[in-house]
Write an enzyme that holds these catalytic residues in place. Structure first.
Site, PDB file in Angstrom:
ATOM      1  N   ARG A   1     -63.830  50.444  36.723  1.00 18.38           N
ATOM      2  CA  ARG A   1     -63.326  49.581  37.800  1.00 18.38           C
ATOM      3  C   ARG A   1     -62.153  50.254  38.500  1.00 18.38           C
ATOM      4  O   ARG A   1     -61.608  51.252  38.028  1.00 18.38           O
ATOM      5  CB  ARG A   1     -62.888  48.225  37.241  1.00 18.38           C
ATOM      6  CG  ARG A   1     -61.776  48.304  36.211  1.00 18.38           C
ATOM      7  CD  ARG A   1     -61.450  46.929  35.656  1.00 18.38           C
ATOM      8  NE  ARG A   1     -60.367  46.992  34.688  1.00 18.38           N
ATOM      9  CZ  ARG A   1     -59.849  45.934  34.091  1.00 18.38           C
ATOM     10  NH1 ARG A   1     -60.322  44.732  34.347  1.00 18.38           N
ATOM     11  NH2 ARG A   1     -58.868  46.074  33.227  1.00 18.38           N
TER      12      ARG A   1
ATOM     13  N   ARG B   1     -63.882  50.203  28.138  1.00 18.19           N
ATOM     14  CA  ARG B   1     -63.511  49.595  26.855  1.00 18.19           C
ATOM     15  C   ARG B   1     -64.284  48.318  26.587  1.00 18.19           C
ATOM     16  O   ARG B   1     -64.755  48.096  25.480  1.00 18.19           O
ATOM     17  CB  ARG B   1     -62.007  49.333  26.824  1.00 18.19           C
ATOM     18  CG  ARG B   1     -61.461  48.927  25.461  1.00 18.19           C
ATOM     19  CD  ARG B   1     -59.941  48.992  25.432  1.00 18.19           C
ATOM     20  NE  ARG B   1     -59.330  48.167  26.444  1.00 18.19           N
ATOM     21  CZ  ARG B   1     -59.029  46.869  26.283  1.00 18.19           C
ATOM     22  NH1 ARG B   1     -59.260  46.273  25.124  1.00 18.19           N
ATOM     23  NH2 ARG B   1     -58.473  46.178  27.259  1.00 18.19           N
TER      24      ARG B   1
ATOM     25  N   TYR C   1     -44.403  50.240  31.517  1.00 18.01           N
ATOM     26  CA  TYR C   1     -45.395  50.911  32.362  1.00 18.01           C
ATOM     27  C   TYR C   1     -44.788  52.153  33.017  1.00 18.01           C
ATOM     28  O   TYR C   1     -45.385  53.236  33.003  1.00 18.01           O
ATOM     29  CB  TYR C   1     -45.898  49.925  33.412  1.00 18.01           C
ATOM     30  CG  TYR C   1     -47.038  50.432  34.258  1.00 18.01           C
ATOM     31  CD1 TYR C   1     -48.338  50.468  33.753  1.00 18.01           C
ATOM     32  CD2 TYR C   1     -46.830  50.858  35.568  1.00 18.01           C
ATOM     33  CE1 TYR C   1     -49.394  50.921  34.520  1.00 18.01           C
ATOM     34  CE2 TYR C   1     -47.880  51.310  36.351  1.00 18.01           C
ATOM     35  CZ  TYR C   1     -49.156  51.335  35.824  1.00 18.01           C
ATOM     36  OH  TYR C   1     -50.209  51.789  36.596  1.00 18.01           O
TER      37      TYR C   1
ATOM     38  N   LYS D   1     -45.936  56.057  32.398  1.00 15.64           N
ATOM     39  CA  LYS D   1     -46.466  56.843  33.515  1.00 15.64           C
ATOM     40  C   LYS D   1     -45.544  58.020  33.867  1.00 15.64           C
ATOM     41  O   LYS D   1     -46.019  59.081  34.294  1.00 15.64           O
ATOM     42  CB  LYS D   1     -46.662  55.941  34.733  1.00 15.64           C
ATOM     43  CG  LYS D   1     -47.781  54.909  34.565  1.00 15.64           C
ATOM     44  CD  LYS D   1     -49.136  55.576  34.439  1.00 15.64           C
ATOM     45  CE  LYS D   1     -50.278  54.580  34.486  1.00 15.64           C
ATOM     46  NZ  LYS D   1     -51.614  55.222  34.446  1.00 15.64           N
TER      47      LYS D   1
END
Length: 239
Positions: free
Chosen positions: A12, A34, A145, A149
């Site tokens: 996606r 997943r 996050y 990253k």
């Protein structure tokens, strides 16, 4: 010449767009997912779906064996799979912090390390990590996050120095706000506020991220390694 391409988290959003653009270019594309069902359009293009949770080393190993049996050793790896669990630091649990780092950073370590083996033998390869503009500029409520990253950037640049002599390039694409399920989960007011910070004044499209990834995997980018390519409408410029 058709290459063996693996996209993690390709079912996606940005990963889906990346898998599609490589398949349409004639490459042999495998993608991990997943949960849920593989997208029908990728199956129609001949992509190989591989169920895999990148937080599990054994599943990563089995996924590579499946890809190698069907398509041969992975020549182009796009490490895209990731999660977010946004919360202000004072309310963030240790489990929420660790889960995001485990998937986004340690999961990428697992997938890249496994691909590295065959690329070293072949003395060629392309590794592209999908980071985020948040890694460069920060964002309230996303310390986990952003940290995960940002870690990908140091990871990529160190690896670029390790593997450069073997003709293996390692680069990072850092998308800004993009039209994905993650963006759709934001309220209309949140989206407007974020778009208001973007110099180009709009949300990005997954295909625009995929185009940058495809370029970095091409022969035209053979002399680019250790680079961070922002595809963010200018939101993180200067970082």
């Amino acid at each position: 010449m058709s290459r063996s391409v693996l996209v993690t988290g390709g079912n996606r959003g940005i990963g889906h767009a990346i898998a599609r653009v490589f398949a349409e270019s004639g490459d042999k594309v495998a993608f991990t997912y997943r949960t849920g069902e593989p997208p029908a359009d990728l199956l129609e293009l001949g992509c190989l779906p591989v169920q895999c949770d990148i937080t599990d080393t054994e599943q990563v190993e089995l996924a590579y064996k499946q890809v190698e049996a069907e398509h041969g050793a992975v020549e182009v790896l796009i490490a895209n799979a990731g999660v977010n669990r946004d919360q202000l630091l004072m309310r963030m649990s240790e489990e929420d912090f660790s889960a995001v780092v485990e998937t986004n950073l340690t999961g990428t370590f697992r997938t890249v390390k496994r691909a590295n083996r065959a690329m070293l033998r072949a003395r060629k390869g392309r590794i592209i990590l999908i980071s985020s503009a948040v890694a460069l500029r920060g964002e309230p409520g996303q310390v986990n996050y952003a940290a995960s990253k940002a870690g990908l950037i140091g990871f990529a640049r160190s690896l670029a120095r390790e593997l450069g002599s073997r003709n293996i390039t390692v680069n990072v694409v850092a998308p800004g706000l993009t039209r994905t399920d993650m963006a759709a989960a934001l309220s209309e007011d949140q989206q407007k506020a974020l778009i208001g910070q973007v110099p180009l004044g709009r949300i990005g499209l997954p295909d625009e991220i995929a185009a940058a990834v495809r370029f970095l995997a091409s022969e035209d980018a053979a002399y680019i390694t250790g680079a961070v390519v922002p595809v963010d409408g200018g939101v993180a410029m200067g970082h």
